[in-house]
Design a protein around this motif. Structure first.
Motif, PDB file in Angstrom:
ATOM      1  N   SER A 199       0.836  -1.202   0.000  1.00  0.00           N
ATOM      2  CA  SER A 199       0.000   0.000   0.000  1.00  0.00           C
ATOM      3  C   SER A 199       0.871   1.252   0.000  1.00  0.00           C
ATOM      4  O   SER A 199       2.063   1.209   0.342  1.00  0.00           O
ATOM      5  N   ILE A 200       0.259   2.371  -0.379  1.00  0.00           N
ATOM      6  CA  ILE A 200       0.880   3.695  -0.373  1.00  0.00           C
ATOM      7  C   ILE A 200      -0.115   4.653   0.268  1.00  0.00           C
ATOM      8  O   ILE A 200      -1.313   4.617  -0.050  1.00  0.00           O
ATOM      9  N   ALA A 201       0.359   5.495   1.167  1.00  0.00           N
ATOM     10  CA  ALA A 201      -0.518   6.450   1.847  1.00  0.00           C
ATOM     11  C   ALA A 201      -0.431   7.811   1.165  1.00  0.00           C
ATOM     12  O   ALA A 201       0.664   8.297   0.860  1.00  0.00           O
ATOM     13  N   LEU A 202      -1.581   8.422   0.921  1.00  0.00           N
ATOM     14  CA  LEU A 202      -1.629   9.778   0.385  1.00  0.00           C
ATOM     15  C   LEU A 202      -1.532  10.759   1.549  1.00  0.00           C
ATOM     16  O   LEU A 202      -2.347  10.717   2.471  1.00  0.00           O
ATOM     17  N   ASN A 203      -0.523  11.607   1.487  1.00  0.00           N
ATOM     18  CA  ASN A 203      -0.217  12.463   2.633  1.00  0.00           C
ATOM     19  C   ASN A 203      -0.485  13.930   2.324  1.00  0.00           C
ATOM     20  O   ASN A 203       0.385  14.786   2.490  1.00  0.00           O
ATOM     21  N   ARG A 204      -1.673  14.210   1.865  1.00  0.00           N
ATOM     22  CA  ARG A 204      -2.078  15.599   1.669  1.00  0.00           C
ATOM     23  C   ARG A 204      -3.520  15.747   2.142  1.00  0.00           C
ATOM     24  O   ARG A 204      -4.399  14.998   1.720  1.00  0.00           O
ATOM     25  N   PHE A 205      -3.746  16.724   3.009  1.00  0.00           N
ATOM     26  CA  PHE A 205      -5.071  16.943   3.594  1.00  0.00           C
ATOM     27  C   PHE A 205      -5.437  18.412   3.451  1.00  0.00           C
ATOM     28  O   PHE A 205      -4.693  19.294   3.879  1.00  0.00           O
ATOM     29  N   THR A 206      -6.592  18.684   2.818  1.00  0.00           N
ATOM     30  CA  THR A 206      -7.102  20.047   2.661  1.00  0.00           C
ATOM     31  C   THR A 206      -8.297  20.225   3.580  1.00  0.00           C
ATOM     32  O   THR A 206      -9.313  19.534   3.429  1.00  0.00           O
ATOM     33  N   SER A 207      -8.147  21.115   4.544  1.00  0.00           N
ATOM     34  CA  SER A 207      -9.249  21.414   5.461  1.00  0.00           C
ATOM     35  C   SER A 207      -9.794  22.794   5.140  1.00  0.00           C
ATOM     36  O   SER A 207      -9.038  23.724   4.833  1.00  0.00           O
ATOM     37  N   TYR A 208     -11.099  22.932   5.199  1.00  0.00           N
ATOM     38  CA  TYR A 208     -11.758  24.192   4.863  1.00  0.00           C
ATOM     39  C   TYR A 208     -12.222  24.878   6.142  1.00  0.00           C
ATOM     40  O   TYR A 208     -12.894  24.279   6.994  1.00  0.00           O
ATOM     41  N   ASN A 209     -11.845  26.137   6.267  1.00  0.00           N
ATOM     42  CA  ASN A 209     -12.143  26.905   7.466  1.00  0.00           C
ATOM     43  C   ASN A 209     -13.495  27.600   7.354  1.00  0.00           C
ATOM     44  O   ASN A 209     -14.089  27.675   6.279  1.00  0.00           O
ATOM     45  N   GLU A 210     -13.956  28.107   8.499  1.00  0.00           N
ATOM     46  CA  GLU A 210     -15.268  28.733   8.523  1.00  0.00           C
ATOM     47  C   GLU A 210     -15.333  29.980   7.660  1.00  0.00           C
ATOM     48  O   GLU A 210     -16.394  30.343   7.163  1.00  0.00           O
ATOM     49  N   ASP A 211     -14.223  30.684   7.473  1.00  0.00           N
ATOM     50  CA  ASP A 211     -14.226  31.904   6.673  1.00  0.00           C
ATOM     51  C   ASP A 211     -14.111  31.628   5.179  1.00  0.00           C
ATOM     52  O   ASP A 211     -14.006  32.547   4.366  1.00  0.00           O
ATOM     53  N   GLY A 212     -14.146  30.341   4.795  1.00  0.00           N
ATOM     54  CA  GLY A 212     -14.074  29.992   3.391  1.00  0.00           C
ATOM     55  C   GLY A 212     -12.679  29.701   2.886  1.00  0.00           C
ATOM     56  O   GLY A 212     -12.518  29.210   1.775  1.00  0.00           O
ATOM     57  N   SER A 213     -11.666  30.009   3.676  1.00  0.00           N
ATOM     58  CA  SER A 213     -10.296  29.718   3.267  1.00  0.00           C
ATOM     59  C   SER A 213      -9.990  28.247   3.498  1.00  0.00           C
ATOM     60  O   SER A 213     -10.772  27.523   4.119  1.00  0.00           O
ATOM     61  N   SER A 214      -8.851  27.793   3.006  1.00  0.00           N
ATOM     62  CA  SER A 214      -8.471  26.394   3.162  1.00  0.00           C
ATOM     63  C   SER A 214      -7.025  26.299   3.628  1.00  0.00           C
ATOM     64  O   SER A 214      -6.224  27.210   3.436  1.00  0.00           O
ATOM     65  N   THR A 215      -6.716  25.171   4.260  1.00  0.00           N
ATOM     66  CA  THR A 215      -5.375  24.903   4.765  1.00  0.00           C
ATOM     67  C   THR A 215      -4.926  23.545   4.246  1.00  0.00           C
ATOM     68  O   THR A 215      -5.657  22.560   4.383  1.00  0.00           O
ATOM     69  N   VAL A 216      -3.744  23.499   3.646  1.00  0.00           N
ATOM     70  CA  VAL A 216      -3.196  22.247   3.115  1.00  0.00           C
ATOM     71  C   VAL A 216      -2.055  21.791   4.019  1.00  0.00           C
ATOM     72  O   VAL A 216      -1.175  22.588   4.361  1.00  0.00           O
ATOM     73  N   SER A 217      -2.090  20.530   4.430  1.00  0.00           N
ATOM     74  CA  SER A 217      -1.058  20.006   5.323  1.00  0.00           C
ATOM     75  C   SER A 217      -0.708  18.581   4.929  1.00  0.00           C
ATOM     76  O   SER A 217      -1.399  17.942   4.139  1.00  0.00           O
ATOM     77  N   SER A 218       0.395  18.090   5.518  1.00  0.00           N
ATOM     78  CA  SER A 218       0.839  16.699   5.341  1.00  0.00           C
ATOM     79  C   SER A 218       0.893  16.058   6.723  1.00  0.00           C
ATOM     80  O   SER A 218       1.927  16.096   7.405  1.00  0.00           O
ATOM     81  N   PRO A 219      -0.224  15.479   7.196  1.00  0.00           N
ATOM     82  CA  PRO A 219      -0.307  15.038   8.601  1.00  0.00           C
ATOM     83  C   PRO A 219       0.555  13.829   8.950  1.00  0.00           C
ATOM     84  O   PRO A 219       0.953  13.684  10.108  1.00  0.00           O
ATOM     85  N   LEU A 220       0.835  12.928   8.004  1.00  0.00           N
ATOM     86  CA  LEU A 220       1.578  11.723   8.334  1.00  0.00           C
ATOM     87  C   LEU A 220       3.062  12.042   8.493  1.00  0.00           C
ATOM     88  O   LEU A 220       3.667  12.707   7.654  1.00  0.00           O
ATOM     89  N   ALA A 221       3.653  11.541   9.597  1.00  0.00           N
ATOM     90  CA  ALA A 221       5.076  11.773   9.864  1.00  0.00           C
ATOM     91  C   ALA A 221       5.939  10.654   9.301  1.00  0.00           C
ATOM     92  O   ALA A 221       7.063  10.904   8.836  1.00  0.00           O
ATOM     93  N   THR A 222       5.451   9.428   9.326  1.00  0.00           N
ATOM     94  CA  THR A 222       6.214   8.277   8.816  1.00  0.00           C
ATOM     95  C   THR A 222       5.279   7.357   8.057  1.00  0.00           C
ATOM     96  O   THR A 222       4.054   7.388   8.258  1.00  0.00           O
ATOM     97  N   LYS A 223       5.855   6.505   7.233  1.00  0.00           N
ATOM     98  CA  LYS A 223       5.035   5.557   6.498  1.00  0.00           C
ATOM     99  C   LYS A 223       4.587   4.403   7.397  1.00  0.00           C
ATOM    100  O   LYS A 223       3.426   4.070   7.458  1.00  0.00           O
TER     101      LYS A 223
END
Length: 949
Positions: free
Chosen positions: A640-664
């Motif tokens: 398997s391969i893990a996708l390490n990109r997460f887009t969260s949408y804030n209340e003001d309509g903006s978005s935040t992109v992060s890479s939550p996984l630290a290790t495979k």
């Protein structure tokens, strides 16, 4: 006598100053044409929206449901009624228990609408015809059409029976009767006025209704129609909670209910119409508010109000730009003829007559410019609409509805608005002309006073120093002396530059969005032209328990691969499952405040970097898996391969992109035992970061908001676990496969096709999707939909024409941008005309001054340096203010665009800025060259001679 003299004087002035007259008329024509274009576009768009409403909802004014046979005599006798159509409902049959979950409890038999009054063609437009997905409409007794949701089903065990899955030519038996409730006859539409919420005290359950006067009839299925989603009146097949079958009109039997559509006119407001409708059709009547809104009967509506407010705002902007241009023309005209007005005043002309002379000039220009402007505006809109028809079809989601519609009130408003602009523009010059003193005008005492500082520099011999020498000093004096004209030139130039640069930025942004440079419109097309989604059999079993899921999803994949011209066919199956991640798997800096109860995506995160929650599992086809492994740099034998990109949408309509996984690392997929109510638990963490199973005890009455939540330590729950070895972390899918993943879903694990069988007992099917590229996405979507209908599936599917949707979006964006650019272009022309008119005429008014300078020894080179210095000052100030305004507006446009299309990035429109600089230099140079060429200021005698009347 004096009035005739003044009239001849006005006309003679216009003829002698042809250049200023032509420029003034051009300004009036542009202003009136643009106002006409704005109002005509809005009225055309309003008419198009009305046509689109008729096309998609019908032209009916009122709709009613009547018990039994409809009483149409009052309608036929009313002169205000244009057309009538009616559809009779002949009874209902009870569906079997196996079909109730998907189709409802009853099948209603309804006749197709038929004209019952007025012109037959108009009556046919009252309701929207059924949209057939297969077959034809019934034309003979014993034929019917069913909704497409019944295709492929084999009804049995109730009052609707067939010996085979329903298809074209199938025989269907119906036990038809009158449905009764508490002793009264009801129909498929009887309960539409009641609430559908089961918790509402007015909710009506149709399952306990009874049938009476039952007769068994046999029908042949000749077609299937697409189920509509409109309301009463709009959707011919509307019902409360039933299936509706249609037969040809005029068959045997008395109806249980009648559906009546009627068009009517001659009502001034909605209250009058509603009162008439209830009197003619009964209390259960519905008015077509969407259509009445465009016909001016029912309020104005938000869209209508927004359109006309937008038009009024644009008209005001045009008026401001036009007033500046036309005012300067009149102001220069009055200034040029100051001596003439003084002579007329000395001959006995009153102030009122002098004012009338200026207003007469405005009227003469308006009589020529306004009609031309109206014609040019209408012609411009007609040509523009012809070339943007496809874009408006996409914008309105209806074909062929956008066309030129000239509204008489809009044209009259344009003429009145243009006359008002003329009056306002000529008002101050008229007052100035009426206050001219005869003696001062004849003397023309307009000496330039030399300041003490300039006198001292002249005595000391320093006045001529600098890059432009004495011509530079004279240019600066001229600029300060004529500061008001200079401000007009600078402001007009700044507006031109701002509009050109802003228009360039709009075009540049549209190009980025359309080309997909920021994941825009065409970027989606590059991934897949068509996407088919299949949602399985329903239920909550694991993959191992739902043995038909793999077979049916494979049928979907095969149907997509069989589409003619299909290429790059890629598919995947998605699942959901509980998951545990060991310590140090997740970045703790992304852990929200509030402890383990707050998480990232579907995971709760502990302080040590461990997590628990729900995960998405994606199983792609073999070729897609190879491409993904290649992008991740791992071997195809990986699990398997893990996708390490997460887009969260804030209340003001903006978005935040992060890479939550630290290790495979390694993940553990978990299936916990069900609760006593057979509910599957979710996984979470307690306050100490320990994994728990979360159960919800349903509250009485089924109120989920009041459900009781309780947790059990996971090690105390019977469970099944499967480890999942993660070979790599990948930020995003490789190009061509990005449609497979939504970055707002986290965590997502891509599992190899050979490994998912091992975890089949702990994953739950959610969807199967296949994407493909085709040459003609529209035709391919139809072919694919037909292929899907031929496949026997127990679940729902959905075909999305990504390329078609992107094409429609692109056309709509290009159409709106085209109108913005055309609007900006005409305003630029008005502003340029203002610069030309003001600068050239101010140069012409200085003919005496230029002749005097040449007579005292100023040579051609010095004269050119003086003029260049003045123009350079105008250009620098105009460009500075214009570019500052344009970049400010462009940045705000960028911020607004970022709200709907992220990742575009702000970049300067260098090409537009360069074009604005060149255009500024060109218009200034042309204006001065023209003025100097027309001035003929070679000596004092010639200059004085030009002052003769």
């Amino acid at each position: 006598m004096m009035a005739g003299i003044l009239s001849r004087f006005t006309l003679r002035s216009l003829r002698r100053n042809r250049t200023r007259t032509i420029v003034s008329i051009v300004g009036i024509v542009l202003s009136c044409a643009l106002i006409t274009a704005v109002f005509t576009t809005v009225s055309s768009l309003e008419k198009a929206m009305e046509r689109a409403t008729v096309l998609t909802e019908g032209s009916w004014t009122a709709f009613a449901l009547q018990e039994g046979e409809a009483d149409l005599d009052p309608l036929r006798a009313d002169e205000r009624v244009g057309a009538i159509s009616v559809a009779r409902e002949l009874g209902e049959a009870k569906l079997g228990e196996m079909q109730e979950a998907h189709l409802g409890s009853w099948l209603a038999l309804r006749e197709l609408p038929v004209a019952a009054g007025g012109a037959n063609e108009e009556a046919q437009r009252l309701s929207v015809p059924l949209k057939l997905s297969e077959g034809r409409l019934p034309t003979a007794e014993g034929e019917l059409v069913l909704s497409s949701s019944m295709r492929g089903l084999k009804p049995e065990g109730g009052g609707v029976r067939a010996d085979e899955p329903l298809a074209l030519g199938s025989r269907l038996e119906l036990d038809l009767g009158r449905r009764t409730r508490d002793g009264r006859v009801v129909s498929s539409l009887s309960d539409t006025i009641l609430a559908r919420d089961h918790d509402d005290p007015e909710f009506v359950s149709v399952e306990d209704d009874q049938l009476s006067q039952v007769l068994t009839r046999s029908y042949t299925v000749v077609g299937f129609y697409e189920t509509g989603y409109g309301g009463l009146g709009t959707d011919v097949g509307a019902s409360y909670d039933d299936q509706v079958a249609f037969v040809s009109p005029g068959g045997p039997g008395s109806p249980t209910a009648s559906l009546v559509w009627a068009s009517a006119s001659g009502f001034s407001n909605i209250d009058e119409l509603e009162s008439w409708a209830k009197g003619a059709l009964g209390n259960d009547v519905y008015l077509h508010n969407n259509l009445l809104r465009y016909q001016g009967v029912y309020g104005t509506g938000v869209v209508w109000k927004a359109l006309w407010e937008f038009a009024a705002t644009l008209a005001c902007v045009i008026a401001v730009a036009s007033v500046s241009l036309i005012y300067n023309a009149f102001a220069i005209s009055v200034a040029e003829r100051t001596r003439q007005f003084g002579l007329l005043s000395s001959m006995g002309a009153s102030r009122r007559q002098l004012r009338r002379a200026v207003f007469g000039e405005a009227l003469a220009l308006g009589l020529v410019g306004i009609p031309l402007g109206v014609l040019v505006g209408i012609a411009g809109v007609a040509v523009t609409l012809r070339f943007t028809q496809e874009g408006f079809d996409a914008l309105l989601n209806a074909k062929g509805v956008m066309g030129l519609h000239v509204s008489a009130p809009a044209i009259l408003a344009t003429i009145a608005f243009s006359l008002l602009v003329l009056v306002v523009s000529a008002w101050l010059p008229a007052l100035r002309a009426s206050h001219v003193s005869a003696i001062d005008a004849i003397r023309q005492t307009q000496d330039v006073h030399v300041s003490r500082g300039l006198a001292r520099r002249l005595r000391e011999g320093r006045a001529g120093k600098g890059p432009f020498g004495m011509p530079g000093i004279l240019a600066r004096r001229n600029l300060t002396r004529s500061s008001s004209k200079g401000r007009v030139i600078v402001a007009s130039l700044a507006v031109s530059v701002a509009l050109m640069v802003t228009g360039g930025y709009l075009a540049q942004s549209l190009s980025v969005i359309v080309s997909g440079g920021a994941g825009g419109v065409d970027a989606a097309v590059g991934e897949a032209d068509l996407i088919v989604s299949y949602y399985g059999q329903g239920g909550s079993g694991t993959l191992a328990e739902m043995d038909g899921y793999l077979r049916e999803s494979q049928l979907v994949f095969d149907a997509a691969r069989g589409v003619e011209g299909a290429s790059d066919v890629r598919s995947y199956r998605s699942f959901s499952t509980g998951i545990l991640l060991p310590p140090n798997s997740l970045r703790t800096d992304l852990r929200p405040e509030g402890g383990a109860d707050d998480g990232v995506g579907g995971l709760q995160v502990a302080a040590d970097g461990s997590g628990a929650g729900w995960a998405n599992v994606v199983v792609p086809d073999s070729e897609s898996w190879r491409l993904i492994c290649e992008a991740a740099g791992v071997d195809e034998s990986s699990e398997s391969i893990a996708l390490n990109r997460f887009t969260s949408y804030n209340e003001d309509g903006s978005s935040t992109v992060s890479s939550p996984l630290a290790t495979k690392g390694e993940a553990v997929l978990v299936l916990a035992e069900r609760s006593e109510q057979n509910l599957r638990p979710s996984l979470s963490l307690d306050r100490d970061g320990k994994p728990v199973a979360v159960y919800y005890r349903p509250a009485q009455g089924g109120d989920e908001a009041k459900a009781d939540r309780h947790t059990v330590p996971l090690d105390e729950v019977s469970q099944q676990q499967e480890p999942l070895r993660v070979a790599a972390l990948l930020d995003e899918m490789p190009e061509g496969l990005r449609w497979m993943h939504d970055s707002s879903s986290f965590p997502t694990y891509i599992v190899s096709p050979s490994a998912y069988e091992r975890i089949a007992g702990v994953i739950f099917p959610s969807a199967a999707r296949v994407g493909l590229n085709v040459a003609d996405s529209g035709q391919a979507a139809k072919n694919l939909d037909e292929a899907m209908r031929s496949v026997s599936l127990s679940g729902d599917y959905h075909v999305v024409d990504i390329a078609g949707n992107a094409r429609s979006t692109r056309l709509a964006l290009e159409t709106m941008t085209l109108f913005c650019l055309l609007f900006s272009l005409i305003l630029v022309l008005i502003a340029i005309a203002n610069v030309f008119n003001t600068l050239s005429n101010s140069m012409l008014l200085r003919t005496r001054e230029f002749a005097m300078l040449r007579s005292v020894g100023m040579g051609p080179s010095a004269f050119r340096r003086m003029v260049v210095c003045e123009c350079a000052s105008y250009a620098l100030r105009g460009l500075t203010w214009g570019l500052a305004l344009a970049l400010t507006v462009s940045y705000f446009l960028y911020r607004a665009t970022e709200l709907v299309q992220r990742g575009i990035g702000f970049s300067l429109p260098w090409a537009a800025m360069g074009a604005a600089c060149l255009a500024s230099a060109a218009v200034l140079g042309t204006s001065v060259a023209f003025a100097l060429h027309k001035g003929h200021a070679s000596n004092v005698v010639e200059a004085l001679r030009t002052d003769a009347i």
